[in-house]
Design a protein around this motif. Structure first.
Motif, mmCIF file in Angstrom:
data_model
loop_
_atom_site.group_PDB
_atom_site.id
_atom_site.type_symbol
_atom_site.label_atom_id
_atom_site.label_comp_id
_atom_site.label_asym_id
_atom_site.label_seq_id
_atom_site.Cartn_x
_atom_site.Cartn_y
_atom_site.Cartn_z
ATOM 1 N N LEU A 1 -12.807 5.364 28.151
ATOM 2 C CA LEU A 1 -11.859 5.012 29.202
ATOM 3 C C LEU A 1 -11.342 3.580 29.098
ATOM 4 C CD1 LEU A 1 -13.627 6.666 32.235
ATOM 5 C CD2 LEU A 1 -11.650 7.504 31.010
ATOM 6 N N TYR A 2 -12.219 2.615 29.123
ATOM 7 C CA TYR A 2 -11.800 1.214 29.228
ATOM 8 C C TYR A 2 -11.126 0.696 27.964
ATOM 9 C CZ TYR A 2 -11.885 -3.781 29.812
ATOM 10 O OH TYR A 2 -11.514 -5.090 29.878
ATOM 11 N N ARG A 3 -11.729 0.929 26.821
ATOM 12 C CA ARG A 3 -11.217 0.371 25.569
ATOM 13 C C ARG A 3 -9.819 0.881 25.213
ATOM 14 N NH1 ARG A 3 -13.714 1.181 19.716
ATOM 15 N NH2 ARG A 3 -12.641 -0.501 18.650
ATOM 16 N N PRO A 4 -9.536 2.204 25.276
ATOM 17 C CA PRO A 4 -8.170 2.655 24.968
ATOM 18 C C PRO A 4 -7.133 2.114 25.955
ATOM 19 C CG PRO A 4 -9.684 4.499 24.873
ATOM 20 C CD PRO A 4 -10.440 3.338 25.433
ATOM 21 N N GLN A 5 -7.477 2.029 27.228
ATOM 22 C CA GLN A 5 -6.531 1.514 28.218
ATOM 23 C C GLN A 5 -6.257 0.029 27.979
ATOM 24 O OE1 GLN A 5 -4.744 3.171 30.320
ATOM 25 N NE2 GLN A 5 -3.788 1.382 31.224
ATOM 26 N N ALA A 6 -7.275 -0.733 27.664
ATOM 27 C CA ALA A 6 -7.090 -2.158 27.382
ATOM 28 C C ALA A 6 -6.222 -2.351 26.135
ATOM 29 C CB ALA A 6 -8.446 -2.841 27.191
ATOM 30 N N LYS A 7 -6.373 -1.477 25.156
ATOM 31 C CA LYS A 7 -5.550 -1.551 23.947
ATOM 32 C C LYS A 7 -4.080 -1.283 24.273
ATOM 33 C CE LYS A 7 -5.243 0.337 19.288
ATOM 34 N NZ LYS A 7 -5.756 1.333 18.358
ATOM 35 N N ARG A 8 -3.805 -0.274 25.117
ATOM 36 C CA ARG A 8 -2.429 0.029 25.508
ATOM 37 C C ARG A 8 -1.804 -1.122 26.290
ATOM 38 N NH1 ARG A 8 -4.336 5.440 25.890
ATOM 39 N NH2 ARG A 8 -5.099 5.107 28.002
ATOM 40 N N VAL A 9 -2.574 -1.742 27.169
ATOM 41 C CA VAL A 9 -2.071 -2.873 27.955
ATOM 42 C C VAL A 9 -1.748 -4.044 27.028
ATOM 43 C CG1 VAL A 9 -2.745 -4.626 29.651
ATOM 44 C CG2 VAL A 9 -3.166 -2.210 30.109
ATOM 45 N N LYS A 10 -2.595 -4.300 26.054
ATOM 46 C CA LYS A 10 -2.368 -5.394 25.111
ATOM 47 C C LYS A 10 -1.103 -5.134 24.285
ATOM 48 C CE LYS A 10 -4.768 -7.919 21.477
ATOM 49 N NZ LYS A 10 -5.981 -7.988 20.656
#
Length: 111
Positions: A38-47
């Motif tokens: 959950l957290y890692r893919p979403q943080a990648k998209r935001v970046k």
């Protein structure tokens, strides 16, 4: 004794008690699953989206969240707004964060 309900027997006092260590391991496993799924893919998209928004410049052809395709005419750095020309006569002002994608040059002519 009932026909449908069996008698319940208590566990003997000498049985194994549940420890807190197994609970900590399980909590750690759930934390890792949460992080990687959950957290890692979403943080990648935001970046990636932040990098896209910061790289916007004049004459880029963009697609907005509302589905509008246009060419950037003016970038206002102070207020995070851009002016997009939809065609020769219509322009709109949108926030930079509403840009979904930068399209290849010539996309507007092909549409």
């Amino acid at each position: 004794m009932s026909l449908f309900i069996s008698n319940a027997y208590a566990q003997s006092a000498g049985g194994q008690e549940g420890g807190g260590f197994e609970m900590l391991i399980m909590l750690g496993v759930f934390g890792l699953i949460f992080y990687f799924l959950l957290y890692r893919p979403q943080a990648k998209r935001v970046k990636e989206h932040k990098a896209l928004v910061s790289s916007l410049s004049k004459n880029d052809e963009v697609l907005t969240q509302g589905g509008l395709v246009g060419r950037i005419e003016k970038v206002v750095e102070d207020k995070d707004f851009i002016e997009i020309a939809l065609n020769d006569t219509n322009t709109i002002v949108v926030q930079k964060s509403s840009v979904t994608a930068v399209l290849p040059k010539g996309t507007m002519k092909a549409i």
